[in-house]
Design a protein around this motif. Structure first.
Motif, PDB file in Angstrom:
ATOM      1  N   TYR A   1       0.842  -1.212   0.000  1.00 28.79           N
ATOM      2  CA  TYR A   1       0.000   0.000   0.000  1.00 28.79           C
ATOM      3  C   TYR A   1       0.869   1.251   0.000  1.00 28.79           C
ATOM      4  O   TYR A   1       0.606   2.208  -0.742  1.00 28.79           O
ATOM      5  N   GLU A   2       1.914   1.244   0.812  1.00 33.40           N
ATOM      6  CA  GLU A   2       2.829   2.390   0.850  1.00 33.40           C
ATOM      7  C   GLU A   2       3.495   2.600  -0.506  1.00 33.40           C
ATOM      8  O   GLU A   2       3.625   3.730  -0.976  1.00 33.40           O
ATOM      9  N   GLU A   3       3.905   1.525  -1.135  1.00 35.40           N
ATOM     10  CA  GLU A   3       4.628   1.626  -2.406  1.00 35.40           C
ATOM     11  C   GLU A   3       3.712   2.025  -3.551  1.00 35.40           C
ATOM     12  O   GLU A   3       4.070   2.882  -4.380  1.00 35.40           O
ATOM     13  N   GLU A   4       2.527   1.424  -3.627  1.00 34.14           N
ATOM     14  CA  GLU A   4       1.659   1.633  -4.778  1.00 34.14           C
ATOM     15  C   GLU A   4       0.736   2.838  -4.636  1.00 34.14           C
ATOM     16  O   GLU A   4       0.498   3.561  -5.609  1.00 34.14           O
ATOM     17  N   THR A   5       0.205   3.062  -3.442  1.00 34.18           N
ATOM     18  CA  THR A   5      -0.790   4.121  -3.240  1.00 34.18           C
ATOM     19  C   THR A   5      -0.181   5.395  -2.679  1.00 34.18           C
ATOM     20  O   THR A   5      -0.695   6.486  -2.924  1.00 34.18           O
TER      21      THR A   5
END
Length: 209
Positions: A182-186
Protein backbone atom coordinates in the motif's frame (compact mmCIF):
# COMPACT_ATOMS: atom_id res chain seq x y z
CA UNK A 1 8.78 16.99 4.77
CA UNK A 2 7.98 18.63 8.09
CA UNK A 3 6.70 16.64 11.08
CA UNK A 4 5.05 18.69 13.84
CA UNK A 5 3.90 17.15 17.13
CA UNK A 6 0.26 17.78 17.96
CA UNK A 7 -1.93 16.74 20.88
CA UNK A 8 -4.79 14.34 20.32
CA UNK A 9 -7.25 17.07 21.32
CA UNK A 10 -5.77 19.58 18.88
CA UNK A 11 -5.74 16.96 16.12
CA UNK A 12 -9.43 16.31 16.67
CA UNK A 13 -10.18 20.03 16.55
CA UNK A 14 -8.08 20.44 13.40
CA UNK A 15 -9.94 17.66 11.57
CA UNK A 16 -13.27 19.09 12.73
CA UNK A 17 -12.23 22.46 11.29
CA UNK A 18 -11.37 20.80 7.99
CA UNK A 19 -14.80 19.17 7.97
CA UNK A 20 -16.39 22.59 8.37
CA UNK A 21 -14.38 23.89 5.43
CA UNK A 22 -15.44 20.95 3.26
CA UNK A 23 -19.09 21.45 4.23
CA UNK A 24 -19.13 24.81 2.45
CA UNK A 25 -19.03 23.07 -0.93
CA UNK A 26 -20.91 19.80 -0.37
CA UNK A 27 -24.37 18.75 0.90
CA UNK A 28 -22.73 16.04 3.01
CA UNK A 29 -19.13 15.56 4.11
CA UNK A 30 -17.71 12.07 3.65
CA UNK A 31 -14.58 11.60 5.77
CA UNK A 32 -12.20 8.64 5.51
CA UNK A 33 -9.91 7.97 8.47
CA UNK A 34 -7.45 5.57 6.90
CA UNK A 35 -4.92 3.47 8.76
CA UNK A 36 -3.91 0.04 9.92
CA UNK A 37 -5.66 -1.26 13.02
CA UNK A 38 -2.45 -0.57 14.96
CA UNK A 39 -2.81 3.14 14.10
CA UNK A 40 -6.29 3.22 15.72
CA UNK A 41 -8.26 4.97 12.97
CA UNK A 42 -11.50 4.06 14.72
CA UNK A 43 -10.42 5.94 17.84
CA UNK A 44 -9.91 9.17 15.89
CA UNK A 45 -13.20 8.74 14.06
CA UNK A 46 -14.97 8.15 17.37
CA UNK A 47 -13.30 11.20 18.92
CA UNK A 48 -14.69 13.40 16.14
CA UNK A 49 -18.33 12.52 16.80
CA UNK A 50 -18.85 14.71 19.86
CA UNK A 51 -17.09 17.86 18.59
CA UNK A 52 -18.91 17.71 15.27
CA UNK A 53 -22.28 17.29 16.95
CA UNK A 54 -21.49 20.24 19.20
CA UNK A 55 -21.05 22.23 16.00
CA UNK A 56 -24.56 21.20 14.94
CA UNK A 57 -23.51 18.49 12.50
CA UNK A 58 -25.43 15.20 12.37
CA UNK A 59 -22.86 12.41 12.35
CA UNK A 60 -22.96 8.81 11.15
CA UNK A 61 -20.14 6.40 12.07
CA UNK A 62 -19.40 3.56 9.68
CA UNK A 63 -16.54 1.06 9.77
CA UNK A 64 -15.00 -0.58 6.74
CA UNK A 65 -14.86 -3.77 8.85
CA UNK A 66 -18.62 -4.01 8.33
CA UNK A 67 -18.22 -3.97 4.55
CA UNK A 68 -15.94 -6.94 4.02
CA UNK A 69 -16.67 -9.56 1.40
CA UNK A 70 -17.92 -13.02 2.40
CA UNK A 71 -15.32 -15.52 3.59
CA UNK A 72 -15.68 -17.53 0.38
CA UNK A 73 -14.14 -14.56 -1.47
CA UNK A 74 -11.85 -13.13 1.21
CA UNK A 75 -10.24 -16.46 2.01
CA UNK A 76 -10.20 -17.95 -1.48
CA UNK A 77 -6.40 -17.92 -1.45
CA UNK A 78 -6.06 -18.91 2.21
CA UNK A 79 -6.53 -17.23 5.56
CA UNK A 80 -3.23 -15.34 5.49
CA UNK A 81 -2.78 -14.12 1.93
CA UNK A 82 -1.52 -10.53 2.08
CA UNK A 83 -2.37 -9.75 -1.55
CA UNK A 84 -5.95 -10.93 -1.02
CA UNK A 85 -6.14 -8.74 2.09
CA UNK A 86 -4.99 -5.78 0.01
CA UNK A 87 -7.14 -6.45 -3.07
CA UNK A 88 -10.19 -8.48 -2.10
CA UNK A 89 -11.23 -8.12 1.51
CA UNK A 90 -12.98 -4.76 1.31
CA UNK A 91 -16.23 -4.77 -0.65
CA UNK A 92 -15.59 -1.32 -2.08
CA UNK A 93 -18.46 -1.70 -4.56
CA UNK A 94 -20.96 -2.20 -1.74
CA UNK A 95 -19.38 0.63 0.25
CA UNK A 96 -19.81 2.94 -2.73
CA UNK A 97 -23.34 1.80 -3.50
CA UNK A 98 -24.73 1.69 0.04
CA UNK A 99 -22.80 4.41 1.86
CA UNK A 100 -20.95 6.90 -0.33
CA UNK A 101 -23.06 7.33 -3.48
CA UNK A 102 -26.25 8.19 -1.53
CA UNK A 103 -24.28 11.19 -0.18
CA UNK A 104 -23.34 12.52 -3.61
CA UNK A 105 -24.84 15.91 -4.55
CA UNK A 106 -28.49 15.20 -5.30
CA UNK A 107 -28.32 11.90 -3.39
CA UNK A 108 -30.98 10.49 -1.11
CA UNK A 109 -28.96 10.56 2.13
CA UNK A 110 -30.23 7.03 2.80
CA UNK A 111 -27.26 5.02 4.03
CA UNK A 112 -26.74 1.42 5.09
CA UNK A 113 -24.48 1.60 8.19
CA UNK A 114 -23.32 -2.02 8.01
CA UNK A 115 -23.58 -4.86 5.51
CA UNK A 116 -21.64 -7.94 6.53
CA UNK A 117 -20.72 -9.56 9.86
CA UNK A 118 -17.32 -11.05 9.04
CA UNK A 119 -17.20 -13.15 12.23
CA UNK A 120 -20.57 -14.81 11.68
CA UNK A 121 -20.08 -14.61 7.88
CA UNK A 122 -23.59 -13.41 7.21
CA UNK A 123 -25.45 -10.20 6.42
CA UNK A 124 -26.00 -7.89 9.38
CA UNK A 125 -29.54 -7.06 8.20
CA UNK A 126 -29.04 -3.53 9.51
CA UNK A 127 -31.79 -1.04 8.62
CA UNK A 128 -31.07 1.97 6.44
CA UNK A 129 -30.66 5.32 8.14
CA UNK A 130 -31.13 8.88 6.88
CA UNK A 131 -28.24 11.31 7.22
CA UNK A 132 -29.70 14.82 6.96
CA UNK A 133 -28.12 17.39 4.64
CA UNK A 134 -25.19 19.02 6.39
CA UNK A 135 -24.36 15.72 8.03
CA UNK A 136 -20.96 14.04 8.26
CA UNK A 137 -20.08 10.45 7.48
CA UNK A 138 -17.05 9.20 9.42
CA UNK A 139 -15.61 6.03 7.89
CA UNK A 140 -12.60 4.28 9.41
CA UNK A 141 -10.53 1.39 8.15
CA UNK A 142 -7.32 0.26 6.47
CA UNK A 143 -6.35 0.51 2.80
CA UNK A 144 -9.15 2.95 1.93
CA UNK A 145 -7.25 5.26 -0.40
CA UNK A 146 -6.45 4.69 -4.06
CA UNK A 147 -9.78 2.96 -4.74
CA UNK A 148 -11.53 5.89 -6.45
CA UNK A 149 -13.98 6.16 -3.56
CA UNK A 150 -15.49 9.66 -3.21
CA UNK A 151 -14.57 11.56 -0.04
CA UNK A 152 -14.59 15.25 0.79
CA UNK A 153 -11.81 14.75 3.35
CA UNK A 154 -9.24 11.97 3.81
CA UNK A 155 -7.01 11.51 6.85
CA UNK A 156 -4.20 8.96 6.79
CA UNK A 157 -2.67 7.71 10.04
CA UNK A 158 0.86 6.76 9.05
CA UNK A 159 3.23 4.34 10.77
CA UNK A 160 6.74 3.47 9.72
CA UNK A 161 7.44 -0.22 8.99
CA UNK A 162 9.17 -0.78 12.34
CA UNK A 163 6.44 0.88 14.39
CA UNK A 164 3.73 -0.93 12.44
CA UNK A 165 5.43 -4.26 13.09
CA UNK A 166 5.82 -3.50 16.81
CA UNK A 167 2.20 -2.46 17.27
CA UNK A 168 0.58 -5.15 15.13
CA UNK A 169 -0.72 -8.13 17.08
CA UNK A 170 1.08 -11.37 16.38
CA UNK A 171 -1.95 -13.00 14.81
CA UNK A 172 -2.19 -10.13 12.32
CA UNK A 173 1.46 -9.81 11.34
CA UNK A 174 0.77 -11.64 8.10
CA UNK A 175 -0.94 -8.42 6.89
CA UNK A 176 2.31 -6.41 7.05
CA UNK A 177 3.28 -7.08 3.40
CA UNK A 178 -0.11 -5.69 2.34
CA UNK A 179 0.66 -2.40 4.09
CA UNK A 180 4.15 -2.33 2.56
CA UNK A 181 2.54 -2.73 -0.85
CA UNK A 182 0.00 0.00 0.00
CA UNK A 183 2.83 2.39 0.85
CA UNK A 184 4.63 1.63 -2.41
CA UNK A 185 1.66 1.63 -4.78
CA UNK A 186 -0.79 4.12 -3.24
CA UNK A 187 1.57 6.42 -1.29
CA UNK A 188 -1.18 7.25 1.19
CA UNK A 189 0.70 10.07 2.93
CA UNK A 190 0.69 11.97 -0.34
CA UNK A 191 -2.78 10.84 -1.42
CA UNK A 192 -4.51 11.95 1.79
CA UNK A 193 -5.68 15.49 2.47
CA UNK A 194 -4.18 15.23 5.94
CA UNK A 195 -1.40 12.86 7.04
CA UNK A 196 -0.62 12.17 10.69
CA UNK A 197 2.39 10.20 11.89
CA UNK A 198 1.41 7.86 14.72
CA UNK A 199 4.46 5.67 15.31
CA UNK A 200 3.41 6.13 18.94
CA UNK A 201 -0.40 6.52 18.74
CA UNK A 202 -0.33 8.47 22.02
CA UNK A 203 1.82 11.18 20.44
CA UNK A 204 0.59 12.09 16.93
CA UNK A 205 2.42 14.48 14.63
CA UNK A 206 1.26 16.28 11.51
CA UNK A 207 3.13 15.43 8.32
CA UNK A 208 3.39 18.39 5.93
CA UNK A 209 5.33 18.88 2.67
Amino acid sequence: MRVTPISAERLTALVADRVEQAARNAPWVRVAVDGADAARPGALADALVGPLRLRGRPVLRVSAADFLRPASIRLEYGRQDADAFHDLWLDDGALLREVLAPLDPGGSGRVLPSLWDAVADRATRAPYTELPPGGVLLLDGPLLLGRWLPFELTVHLAMGPGALARHTAGAERWTLPAFARYEEETRPREAADLAVKVDDPRHPALVEP
